[in-house]
Design a protein around this motif. Structure first.
Motif, PDB file in Angstrom:
ATOM      1  N   LYS A 115       0.824  -1.215   0.000  1.00 29.29           N
ATOM      2  CA  LYS A 115       0.000   0.000   0.000  1.00 29.29           C
ATOM      3  C   LYS A 115       0.856   1.262   0.000  1.00 29.29           C
ATOM      4  O   LYS A 115       0.404   2.316  -0.412  1.00 29.29           O
ATOM      5  N   ARG A 118       0.948   2.696  -3.370  1.00 26.53           N
ATOM      6  CA  ARG A 118      -0.363   2.917  -4.004  1.00 26.53           C
ATOM      7  C   ARG A 118      -0.327   4.070  -5.000  1.00 26.53           C
ATOM      8  O   ARG A 118      -1.093   4.085  -5.963  1.00 26.53           O
ATOM      9  N   GLN A 121       2.432   3.457  -8.314  1.00 31.66           N
ATOM     10  CA  GLN A 121       1.982   2.596  -9.417  1.00 31.66           C
ATOM     11  C   GLN A 121       1.318   3.408 -10.535  1.00 31.66           C
ATOM     12  O   GLN A 121       1.721   3.271 -11.700  1.00 31.66           O
ATOM     13  N   PRO A 122       0.343   4.281 -10.249  1.00 35.21           N
ATOM     14  CA  PRO A 122      -0.138   5.144 -11.333  1.00 35.21           C
ATOM     15  C   PRO A 122       0.932   6.133 -11.816  1.00 35.21           C
ATOM     16  O   PRO A 122       0.952   6.508 -12.988  1.00 35.21           O
ATOM     17  N   SER A 258       0.694  -7.461 -11.464  1.00 36.13           N
ATOM     18  CA  SER A 258       0.760  -6.130 -12.066  1.00 36.13           C
ATOM     19  C   SER A 258       1.225  -5.099 -11.038  1.00 36.13           C
ATOM     20  O   SER A 258       2.003  -4.192 -11.353  1.00 36.13           O
ATOM     21  N   GLU A 259       0.777  -5.258  -9.806  1.00 38.71           N
ATOM     22  CA  GLU A 259       1.156  -4.342  -8.727  1.00 38.71           C
ATOM     23  C   GLU A 259       2.659  -4.387  -8.482  1.00 38.71           C
ATOM     24  O   GLU A 259       3.319  -3.351  -8.343  1.00 38.71           O
ATOM     25  N   LEU A 262       4.552  -2.713 -11.550  1.00 38.68           N
ATOM     26  CA  LEU A 262       4.486  -1.251 -11.562  1.00 38.68           C
ATOM     27  C   LEU A 262       5.344  -0.646 -10.453  1.00 38.68           C
ATOM     28  O   LEU A 262       5.991   0.385 -10.652  1.00 38.68           O
ATOM     29  N   THR A 263       5.359  -1.290  -9.303  1.00 35.39           N
ATOM     30  CA  THR A 263       6.196  -0.812  -8.205  1.00 35.39           C
ATOM     31  C   THR A 263       7.668  -0.867  -8.601  1.00 35.39           C
ATOM     32  O   THR A 263       8.425   0.087  -8.381  1.00 35.39           O
ATOM     33  N   PHE A 353      -2.229   0.328 -17.324  1.00 32.92           N
ATOM     34  CA  PHE A 353      -3.322   1.020 -16.635  1.00 32.92           C
ATOM     35  C   PHE A 353      -4.499   0.082 -16.381  1.00 32.92           C
ATOM     36  O   PHE A 353      -5.209   0.225 -15.379  1.00 32.92           O
ATOM     37  N   LEU A 356      -5.266  -1.327 -12.924  1.00 29.43           N
ATOM     38  CA  LEU A 356      -5.522  -0.346 -11.882  1.00 29.43           C
ATOM     39  C   LEU A 356      -7.009   0.038 -11.840  1.00 29.43           C
ATOM     40  O   LEU A 356      -7.690  -0.004 -12.854  1.00 29.43           O
ATOM     41  N   GLU A 357      -7.450   0.421 -10.675  1.00 25.67           N
ATOM     42  CA  GLU A 357      -8.819   0.920 -10.550  1.00 25.67           C
ATOM     43  C   GLU A 357      -8.916   2.272 -11.245  1.00 25.67           C
ATOM     44  O   GLU A 357      -8.110   3.176 -11.000  1.00 25.67           O
ATOM     45  N   ASN A 362      -6.181   7.878  -9.149  1.00 23.35           N
ATOM     46  CA  ASN A 362      -5.156   7.285 -10.007  1.00 23.35           C
ATOM     47  C   ASN A 362      -4.900   8.143 -11.245  1.00 23.35           C
ATOM     48  O   ASN A 362      -3.755   8.367 -11.646  1.00 23.35           O
TER      49      ASN A 362
END
Length: 399
Positions: A115, A118, A121-122, A258-259, A262-263, A353, A356-357, A362
C-alpha cells in the motif's frame, strides 16, 4: 604501472562514478558523457561520441550500456569494454535485486505492505506516457511511420503474446526498407568486409539457451533465454522494454503481479544507472521460490541475459559500421522499426493502466506525474520519493 594501465583504471573509475550519479534519463546521461569522457578526459572526440550514440540507437539492446561499452572498446579493446559493462551495470543490478528482496519480504510479513506504493503505481504510468511522447516525437516523422505505429499498438492491445513483437519489428523494418530511394545517396562501398565472430557468438548463445531451456525446463536457463531474447529485440531504449517484459512475465507467465511490476518500474525510475536494470528486479522475483539464493541468482541471470546480446551486437557492428551506414536500405529500415517500437509504448501505457482501478485519484497521479516531467525540472528520483512518502502517509492515516 604503465601509463596505459593507469588510463584504464581511470576510465573504469569514471564509469563507476557515472553509474551512481547518472539520474535524469538519456539526455542528462549524454551530457555527463560529453563532459567527462570528451571534455575532461579526452578518451574520444565529440564527433566520435555522437557517431557511437547514433550507432547504439540503431541496434537492439540497452543503448546507454552499449555506448559505455563502445567507448571502452575504442579506448582499450574488448577486455576493457567488458569490464566497463560490468562496472556500469553492477550498482543498478544490486539496487534492483535488493528492491525485489525487500518487496517480497514486506509482502510475506506485512499484509497490505505494498500500500505504500499505491501512488507510485499510477505514477509509473505517467513515466511511460512521458517516455512515449518523447520517443514518438523523436522517431515518428512520416505518415507511413504513424500508420505503422498505430497498427503495432492495435496488435499489441489484442495479442498479448511475447512472440508477436519480433514479427512486428521485422514487418516494420521491411515495410520501410523498400523506400530506400528516399534516403540521401552516398558512396556505397561494395567491398563490405564483415567479421562475423561476435554475430556467431550472439546467435550461438541464443540458440543454445533456447535448446537447453526446452530440454531441461530448468528455471534459471529458461529465465536467461527469456531475457536474452528480449535483449536481442528491443529497439528504442528501456522504455520500450516495458511492454515486452510486462507481456511475458505478468500476462503470459504470471511470475509477477501487475502491482509488483508497476512498483518495480517506478523504483527503477528513481535510481541511477541503466533503465534496463528493471530486468534484475523481475528476474529476482521470478526466482523467489528458490529463496534468498534464488533472488540473487535471478537478478544476476536477468542482468546477464538482458545486457549481453546488445554488447555482442555492438562489438559485431562497430568493426564495419563506417561502411554499413552508407547503405540506404539499412537506414530506411530503421524508420519502420522505430515506429513499431513506439506503437508498443502506446500499448504499454494502456496494458499497465488496465489492472488499476479507474478512479479519479489514479488518473490525477498519472496526469500529475506526466505534468511534472513535462513542465518542470524536478528530477525523477524526487518525484518517486514524494510518491512513496505520500503513500506511507496515506497508509498511516487513511489505512
Amino acid at each position: 604501472m604503465s601509463v596505459r594501465r593507469v588510463r584504464y583504471y581511470l576510465f573504469l573509475k569514471d564509469i563507476l562514478i557515472l553509474s551512481i550519479t547518472s539520474f535524469g534519463g538519456p539526455q542528462a546521461f549524454l551530457a555527463m558523457l560529453l563532459e567527462r569522457m570528451v571534455k575532461t578526459r579526452s578518451y574520444i572526440t565529440e564527433e566520435e561520441l555522437w557517431e557511437l550514440n547514433a550507432l547504439c540507437n540503431m541496434l537492439p539492446g540497452p543503448s546507454s550500456t552499449q555506448l559505455i561499452s563502445a567507448i571502452g572498446f575504442r579506448v582499450g579493446g574488448p577486455n576493457l569494454a567488458y569490464l566497463a559493462l560490468f562496472v556500469w551495470i553492477l550498482p543498478a543490478t544490486i539496487l534492483m535485486t535488493s528492491a525485489a528482496l525487500l518487496i517480497s519480504f514486506l509482502q510475506e510479513n506485512t499484509p497490505g505492505a505494498l500500500k505504500f506504493a499505491r501512488f507510485i503505481q499510477p505514477m509509473a504510468i505517467g513515466f511511460i506516457i512521458f517516455a512515449a511522447q518523447k520517443t514518438i516525437s523523436k522517431m515518428v516523422k512520416t505518415t507511413e511511420a504513424m500508420v505503422l505505429m498505430l497498427i503495432s499498438a492495435f496488435v499489441a492491445f489484442f495479442y498479448s503474446s511475447p512472440y508477436i513483437f519480433p514479427v512486428m519489428l521485422i514487418f516494420g523494418g521491411l515495410s520501410t526498407s523498400i523506400k530506400y530511394k528516399n534516403q540521401p545517396k552516398s558512396e556505397e562501398d561494395k567491398s563490405l568486409v564483415i567479421k562475423w565472430s561476435n554475430f556467431y557468438l550472439w546467435a550461438g548463445v541464443l540458440i543454445i539457451a533456447a535448446i537447453a531451456g526446452a530440454i531441461t525446463k530448468w528455471q534459471p536457463i529458461l529465465l536467461f533465454e527469456n531475457f536474452y531474447r528480449n535483449g536481442s529485440l528491443i529497439f528504442g531504449g528501456g522504455q520500450v522494454l516495458v511492454p515486452y517484459l510486462y507481456t511475458e512475465f505478468v500476462d503470459f507467465k504470471h511470475f509477477l503481479s501487475s502491482e509488483e511490476f508497476l512498483t518495480g518500474y517506478a523504483i527503477s525510475q528513481g535510481i541511477p544507472g541503466p533503465t534496463f536494470s528493471i530486468s534484475s528486479y523481475i528476474g529476482a522475483l521470478s526466482m523467489r521460490e528458490f529463496g534468498s539464493t534464488g533472488f540473487i541468482m535471478g537478478g544476476l541471470i536477468a542482468a546477464a541475459g538482458i545486457f549481453l546480446p546488445g554488447i555482442f551486437l555492438i562489438f559485431f557492428v562497430i568493426r564495419f559500421w563506417d561502411q554499413l551506414k552508407l547503405y540506404r536500405p539499412v537506414r530506411a529500415a530503421l524508420e519502420g522499426i522505430n515506429a513499431v517500437s513506439c506503437g508498443m509504448l502506446i500499448a504499454a501505457a494502456y496494458l499497465l493502466f488496465e489492472p488499476l482501478e479507474a478512479n479519479g485519484l489514479n488518473i490525477l497521479f498519472i496526469l500529475g506525474t506526466y505534468s511534472l516531467l513535462q513542465f518542470t525540472k524536478i528530477s525523477s528520483p524526487m518525484i518517486i520519493s514524494a510518491g512513496i512518502v505520500l503513500g506511507i502517509l496515506a497508509n498511516q492515516f487513511l489505512g
